[in-house]
Design an enzyme around this catalytic site. Structure first.
Site, PDB file in Angstrom:
ATOM      1  N   ARG A 241     -14.144  79.140 -15.122  1.00 30.54           N
ATOM      2  CA  ARG A 241     -13.530  80.463 -14.917  1.00 30.54           C
ATOM      3  C   ARG A 241     -14.083  81.467 -15.938  1.00 30.54           C
ATOM      4  NH1 ARG A 241      -9.065  81.586 -17.133  1.00 30.54           N
ATOM      5  NH2 ARG A 241      -7.987  79.637 -16.704  1.00 30.54           N
TER       6      ARG A 241
ATOM      7  N   TYR B  36     -14.524 102.501   2.308  1.00 30.14           N
ATOM      8  CA  TYR B  36     -14.082 101.227   2.883  1.00 30.14           C
ATOM      9  C   TYR B  36     -12.550 101.131   2.887  1.00 30.14           C
ATOM     10  CZ  TYR B  36     -13.345  96.254   3.478  1.00 30.14           C
ATOM     11  OH  TYR B  36     -12.885  95.039   3.922  1.00 30.14           O
TER      12      TYR B  36
ATOM     13  N   ASP C 159     -20.006 102.071  -5.413  1.00 33.49           N
ATOM     14  CA  ASP C 159     -20.127 100.945  -4.486  1.00 33.49           C
ATOM     15  C   ASP C 159     -21.336 101.239  -3.598  1.00 33.49           C
ATOM     16  OD1 ASP C 159     -20.018  99.143  -2.363  1.00 33.49           O
ATOM     17  OD2 ASP C 159     -17.832  99.230  -2.162  1.00 33.49           O
TER      18      ASP C 159
ATOM     19  N   LYS D 157     -22.253  90.752   2.032  1.00 33.42           N
ATOM     20  CA  LYS D 157     -22.996  91.469   3.084  1.00 33.42           C
ATOM     21  C   LYS D 157     -24.493  91.234   2.937  1.00 33.42           C
ATOM     22  CE  LYS D 157     -18.833  93.014   3.739  1.00 33.42           C
ATOM     23  NZ  LYS D 157     -17.939  92.292   4.606  1.00 33.42           N
TER      24      LYS D 157
HETATM   25  N1  PLP Z   1     -17.300  97.582  -0.186  1.00 36.41           N
HETATM   26  C1  PLP Z   1     -17.736  97.860   1.043  1.00 36.41           C
HETATM   27  C2  PLP Z   1     -18.551  99.114   1.253  1.00 36.41           C
HETATM   28  C3  PLP Z   1     -17.442  97.025   2.121  1.00 36.41           C
HETATM   29  O1  PLP Z   1     -17.884  97.346   3.346  1.00 36.41           O
HETATM   30  C4  PLP Z   1     -16.666  95.865   1.880  1.00 36.41           C
HETATM   31  C5  PLP Z   1     -16.306  94.949   2.976  1.00 36.41           C
HETATM   32  O2  PLP Z   1     -16.614  95.189   4.126  1.00 36.41           O
HETATM   33  C6  PLP Z   1     -16.209  95.612   0.585  1.00 36.41           C
HETATM   34  C7  PLP Z   1     -16.552  96.481  -0.427  1.00 36.41           C
HETATM   35  C8  PLP Z   1     -15.341  94.432   0.277  1.00 36.41           C
HETATM   36  O3  PLP Z   1     -16.088  93.272   0.162  1.00 36.41           O
HETATM   37  P1  PLP Z   1     -15.508  91.797   0.402  1.00 36.41           P
HETATM   38  O4  PLP Z   1     -15.186  91.678   1.841  1.00 36.41           O
HETATM   39  O5  PLP Z   1     -16.637  90.917  -0.065  1.00 36.41           O
HETATM   40  O6  PLP Z   1     -14.293  91.669  -0.463  1.00 36.41           O
END
Ligand code: PLP
Length: 395
Positions: free
Chosen positions: A53, A119, A192, A217
């Site tokens: 961890r 998101y 992000d 992704k």
């Molecule tokens: N950021 C974006 C732009 C996303 O599209 C997503 C999920 O689709 C996330 C963060 C969250 O990622 P996770 O599903 O790996 O928690």
């Protein structure tokens, strides 16, 4: 010799060394052993591997791999931009684990300015932070003036949080300007950049303090493993992110890190094909009579070289609204309906009823997420087959 129970537990004393493996082996272990008590005591006082961890060699190898990508030089007309040499990364169990760690670590007890129209789960998460003593103010995505106004309003924020390109309508935010706005107020900027990956956008080179990705992704690429990563100056990671990750426990499993590392090795070539196919689909949709609007990023809106192409994601609005959009989905045969993105195959989903359904209806509409919009994660198939499938489904 020992009894059966002891043998069952200890095995035949297999070698624990890694020999000379060509591909790095997985340290699939929760803890590390010490030949003597004083060595354990030294490790607890220092930085050795103790418990997974806290740190694990397979996870660490991935973190160094991702940091090297974020530090890759960006060539622009005026010269070369680059993240600082000490930029490093921390891997988490999911993109949301990384995002929530960053927002809590940087924003606790203070104010965060976050874009809205990003998101859905990030929006839903920041919407609950009031309960935890973090005040969040929103500014519509892609609008730098509104971002500046939200930052200037009231007490200076500790963190400005943006997403570029944004999910699901692909709005772009100039990272360099957003960093100026944040820094003038004494705040840090986190970006992000999941839709771009470091192959297309390296925010640290443009002044961001932290860059986040859902590695679930395009970075892992095969749709088989969840993960999230944050990269930035080592001092921020050590002082702010490490204690939170270790104590809140949002770490990733070594196997997830190893699988993500395999995917990363093909990121550059995959992204070239994802992007070429997305550009071809966007062109076809632009000319289609049953398509009201296409949402595909124009990198020309940003300083030259910030985003090197429109990327692998696009959205479009089907004439006729929700019923027609869902009928198009049902008529697709090659393109698959799945609520994720960034896989080898092309995926479609309906943000209004799926990825962004966690938000109230009025909020979705206010963000421009109309019921007729479909989002496509463009895969690696032959472009002609994708165009044929989508045009047939639209007709
Ligand atoms: N950021 C974006 C732009 C996303 O599209 C997503 C999920 O689709 C996330 C963060 C969250 O990622 P996770 O599903 O790996 O928690």
């Amino acid at each position: 010799m020992s009894g059966f129970g002891t043998r069952a537990v200890h095995g035949a004393g297999e070698a624990t060394s890694t020999a000379e493996a060509h591909v790095a082996p997985i340290f699939q272990t929760t803890a590390f052993t010490f030949p003597a008590a004083h060595e354990a005591i030294e490790a607890f006082g220092g930085s050795g591997y103790i418990y997974s961890r806290k740190a694990n060699p397979t996870v660490r190898a991935l973190e160094r791999h991702i940091a090297a990508l974020e530090r890759a030089p960006v060539e622009v007309a005026e010269g070369t931009l680059q993240a600082s040499e000490d930029a490093d990364s921390r891997f988490f169990g999911s993109g949301m684990a990384a995002i929530s760690a960053v927002i809590l670590a940087m924003g606790a007890g203070g104010r965060v300015v976050c874009q809205s129209g990003i998101y859905g789960t990030t929006e839903a998460m920041v919407g609950r932070l009031d309960e935890l003593g973090v005040r969040v103010d929103l500014a519509p995505v892609g609008d730098l003036e509104a971002l500046g106004t939200a930052v200037a309003r009231d007490m200076p924020p500790a963190l400005v949080y943006i997403e570029s390109p944004a999910n699901p309508l692909l709005q772009l935010t100039d990272v360099r300007r957003a960093a100026q706005i944040a820094h003038e107020a004494g705040a840090r900027l986190a970006v992000d950049a999941t839709f771009a990956t470091p192959a297309l956008l390296r925010p640290l080179a443009w002044g961001a303090d932290l860059v986040l990705h859902s590695t679930t992704k395009f970075m892992s690429g095969y749709g088989v493993v969840l993960g999230g990563v944050v990269s930035g100056a080592a001092e921020i990671l050590t002082a702010k992110i490490d204690p939170l990750r270790q104590n809140f426990g949002g770490v990733a499993d070594p196997f997830a890190a190893w699988m993500t590392g395999l995917g990363l090795r093909t990121l550059a070539v995959r992204m070239e094909r994802h992007v070429a196919n997305a550009e071809a689909l966007a062109r076809m949709l632009e000319d289609h009579p049953r398509v009201e609007r296409v949402f595909y990023p124009d990198p020309g809106e940003l300083p030259a070289g910030q985003l090197t192409s429109g990327g692998p994601m696009l959205s479009f609005e089907v004439a006729g609204g929700e019923q027609e959009a869902l009928a198009v989905v049902d008529r697709l045969s090659l393109i698959t309906l799945a609520p994720t993105l960034g896989t080898l195959d092309t995926l479609v989903q309906h943000p209004y009823t799926m990825s962004h359904s966690v938000l109230p209806e009025a909020r979705r509409r206010e963000m421009g997420i109309q019921p007729g919009i479909l989002r496509v994660s463009v895969g690696l198939e032959d472009p002609g087959d994708l165009i044929e499938d989508l045009s047939r489904a639209l007709s």
